[in-house]
Design a protein around this motif. Sequence first.
Motif, PDB file in Angstrom:
ATOM      1  N   MET A   1       0.989  -1.011  -0.152  1.00 48.59           N
ATOM      2  CA  MET A   1       0.178  -0.087  -0.299  1.00 48.59           C
ATOM      3  C   MET A   1       0.937   1.085  -0.026  1.00 48.59           C
ATOM      4  O   MET A   1       1.896   0.915   0.598  1.00 48.59           O
ATOM      5  N   THR A   2       0.666   2.246  -0.687  1.00 52.03           N
ATOM      6  CA  THR A   2       1.447   3.317  -0.320  1.00 52.03           C
ATOM      7  C   THR A   2       0.949   4.225   0.208  1.00 52.03           C
ATOM      8  O   THR A   2      -0.191   3.796   1.315  1.00 52.03           O
ATOM      9  N   ASP A   3       1.719   5.332   0.622  1.00 54.32           N
ATOM     10  CA  ASP A   3       1.713   6.250   1.796  1.00 54.32           C
ATOM     11  C   ASP A   3       0.756   7.149   0.964  1.00 54.32           C
ATOM     12  O   ASP A   3       1.139   7.866   0.556  1.00 54.32           O
ATOM     13  N   LYS A   4      -1.218   7.536   2.235  1.00 57.98           N
ATOM     14  CA  LYS A   4      -1.638   8.049   1.535  1.00 57.98           C
ATOM     15  C   LYS A   4      -2.381   9.302   2.993  1.00 57.98           C
ATOM     16  O   LYS A   4      -1.852   8.276   3.697  1.00 57.98           O
ATOM     17  N   PRO A   5      -2.799  10.171   2.720  1.00 56.67           N
ATOM     18  CA  PRO A   5      -3.607  11.090   4.183  1.00 56.67           C
ATOM     19  C   PRO A   5      -4.207   9.827   4.872  1.00 56.67           C
ATOM     20  O   PRO A   5      -4.612   8.875   4.172  1.00 56.67           O
ATOM     21  N   ILE A   6      -4.948  10.215   6.155  1.00 58.64           N
ATOM     22  CA  ILE A   6      -4.827   9.425   7.089  1.00 58.64           C
ATOM     23  C   ILE A   6      -6.216   9.996   6.906  1.00 58.64           C
ATOM     24  O   ILE A   6      -6.780  11.378   6.941  1.00 58.64           O
ATOM     25  N   GLY A   7      -7.118   8.447   7.204  1.00 55.71           N
ATOM     26  CA  GLY A   7      -8.956   8.568   6.490  1.00 55.71           C
ATOM     27  C   GLY A   7      -8.526   8.172   4.899  1.00 55.71           C
ATOM     28  O   GLY A   7      -9.996   8.173   5.111  1.00 55.71           O
ATOM     29  N   ALA A   8      -7.355   7.743   4.548  1.00 51.33           N
ATOM     30  CA  ALA A   8      -7.203   7.750   2.695  1.00 51.33           C
ATOM     31  C   ALA A   8      -7.790   6.104   2.589  1.00 51.33           C
ATOM     32  O   ALA A   8      -7.388   5.296   3.745  1.00 51.33           O
ATOM     33  N   ILE A   9      -8.630   5.893   2.053  1.00 54.88           N
ATOM     34  CA  ILE A   9      -8.833   4.292   2.138  1.00 54.88           C
ATOM     35  C   ILE A   9      -7.890   4.429   1.124  1.00 54.88           C
ATOM     36  O   ILE A   9      -8.072   4.326  -0.206  1.00 54.88           O
ATOM     37  N   GLU A  10      -6.737   2.908   1.265  1.00 54.03           N
ATOM     38  CA  GLU A  10      -6.314   2.671   0.598  1.00 54.03           C
ATOM     39  C   GLU A  10      -6.220   1.503  -0.369  1.00 54.03           C
ATOM     40  O   GLU A  10      -4.734   0.824  -1.135  1.00 54.03           O
ATOM     41  N   TRP A  11      -6.681   0.658  -0.194  1.00 53.78           N
ATOM     42  CA  TRP A  11      -6.360  -0.922  -0.057  1.00 53.78           C
ATOM     43  C   TRP A  11      -8.072  -1.796  -0.385  1.00 53.78           C
ATOM     44  O   TRP A  11      -9.279  -0.770   0.720  1.00 53.78           O
ATOM     45  N   ARG A  12      -9.107  -2.071  -1.465  1.00 57.05           N
ATOM     46  CA  ARG A  12     -10.351  -2.958  -1.455  1.00 57.05           C
ATOM     47  C   ARG A  12      -9.680  -4.656  -1.453  1.00 57.05           C
ATOM     48  O   ARG A  12      -9.012  -4.972  -2.806  1.00 57.05           O
ATOM     49  N   ASP A  13     -10.523  -5.575  -0.627  1.00 60.18           N
ATOM     50  CA  ASP A  13     -10.078  -7.002  -0.647  1.00 60.18           C
ATOM     51  C   ASP A  13     -12.221  -7.605  -1.306  1.00 60.18           C
ATOM     52  O   ASP A  13     -12.648  -7.169   0.014  1.00 60.18           O
ATOM     53  N   MET A  75     -12.899  -2.747   2.824  1.00 61.74           N
ATOM     54  CA  MET A  75     -12.467  -1.799   3.198  1.00 61.74           C
ATOM     55  C   MET A  75     -10.772  -1.404   4.061  1.00 61.74           C
ATOM     56  O   MET A  75     -10.866  -1.513   5.238  1.00 61.74           O
ATOM     57  N   TYR A  76      -9.653  -1.040   3.057  1.00 64.87           N
ATOM     58  CA  TYR A  76      -8.760  -0.801   4.597  1.00 64.87           C
ATOM     59  C   TYR A  76      -8.472   1.198   4.689  1.00 64.87           C
ATOM     60  O   TYR A  76      -8.030   1.354   3.948  1.00 64.87           O
ATOM     61  N   VAL A  77      -8.803   1.988   5.674  1.00 64.87           N
ATOM     62  CA  VAL A  77      -8.346   3.008   5.681  1.00 64.87           C
ATOM     63  C   VAL A  77      -7.427   3.101   6.782  1.00 64.87           C
ATOM     64  O   VAL A  77      -7.113   2.616   7.780  1.00 64.87           O
ATOM     65  N   ARG A  78      -6.320   4.316   6.363  1.00 59.04           N
ATOM     66  CA  ARG A  78      -5.276   4.597   6.631  1.00 59.04           C
ATOM     67  C   ARG A  78      -5.367   5.280   8.293  1.00 59.04           C
ATOM     68  O   ARG A  78      -6.343   6.215   8.048  1.00 59.04           O
ATOM     69  N   VAL A  79      -4.932   5.031   9.556  1.00 57.77           N
ATOM     70  CA  VAL A  79      -5.276   6.079  11.047  1.00 57.77           C
ATOM     71  C   VAL A  79      -4.279   6.138  11.252  1.00 57.77           C
ATOM     72  O   VAL A  79      -3.013   5.929  10.898  1.00 57.77           O
ATOM     73  N   ALA A  80      -3.907   7.360  12.198  1.00 58.18           N
ATOM     74  CA  ALA A  80      -2.852   7.481  12.621  1.00 58.18           C
ATOM     75  C   ALA A  80      -1.864   6.844  13.693  1.00 58.18           C
ATOM     76  O   ALA A  80      -0.608   6.713  13.721  1.00 58.18           O
ATOM     77  N   ASP A  81      -2.928   6.086  14.366  1.00 62.26           N
ATOM     78  CA  ASP A  81      -2.586   5.159  15.282  1.00 62.26           C
ATOM     79  C   ASP A  81      -3.184   3.809  15.624  1.00 62.26           C
ATOM     80  O   ASP A  81      -4.685   3.562  16.170  1.00 62.26           O
ATOM     81  N   ALA A  82      -3.432   2.775  14.812  1.00 61.88           N
ATOM     82  CA  ALA A  82      -4.127   1.228  14.798  1.00 61.88           C
ATOM     83  C   ALA A  82      -4.892   1.084  16.370  1.00 61.88           C
ATOM     84  O   ALA A  82      -5.642   0.766  16.513  1.00 61.88           O
TER      85      ALA A  82
END
Length: 126
Positions: A1-13, A75-82
Motif C-alpha cells: 500500500m502507498t502512503d496516503k493521508p490519514i482517513g484515505a481508503i488505501e485498499w479493497r479486498d 476497505m482498508y483505511v489508514r489511521v494515525a495509530d491503529a
Amino acid sequence: MTDKPIGAIEWRDLTVDDADSVKDFYAQVVGWNTGSVSMGDYDDYTMSLPGSGETIAGVCHARGSNAGLPPQWMMYVRVADADASANRVLELGGEIIQGPRTMAGDIYYMIKDPAGAVLSIFSSTG
C-alpha cells in the motif's frame, strides 16, 4: 500500500469461498485484469485497471487469516495509530473482529461499528 493521508481508503479486498471464479466474474463485468498472488497452497488475486495496470483491489479466498469471514468487500483505511483507533472503537461501542495483525510494516485491525458494518484500519508500525 502507498502512503496516503490519514482517513484515505488505501485498499479493497473481496473475500469469498471461490476466489478463482469470482475474479473471473469481475474481470468480465468491469474489465479488470487479474494477477495471482501465492498464498502457499492456493492463490489469491490482484485486480488491476486495464490500460494503466494500476492494482486497485484483491479477490481472496476465505482461508488462512480470512477464514470465517462472510463474502464482502473490505476497505482498508489508514489511521494515525491503529492501536489507539482500536481502543476508540471499543469505547464507542464497536467490536474488534481481528487484530492486531502485522504485515509489511503495518498493523491492522478488522473492526465492526455499532451498526454492524465491517472495516479494516491500519497504520505504520515504525
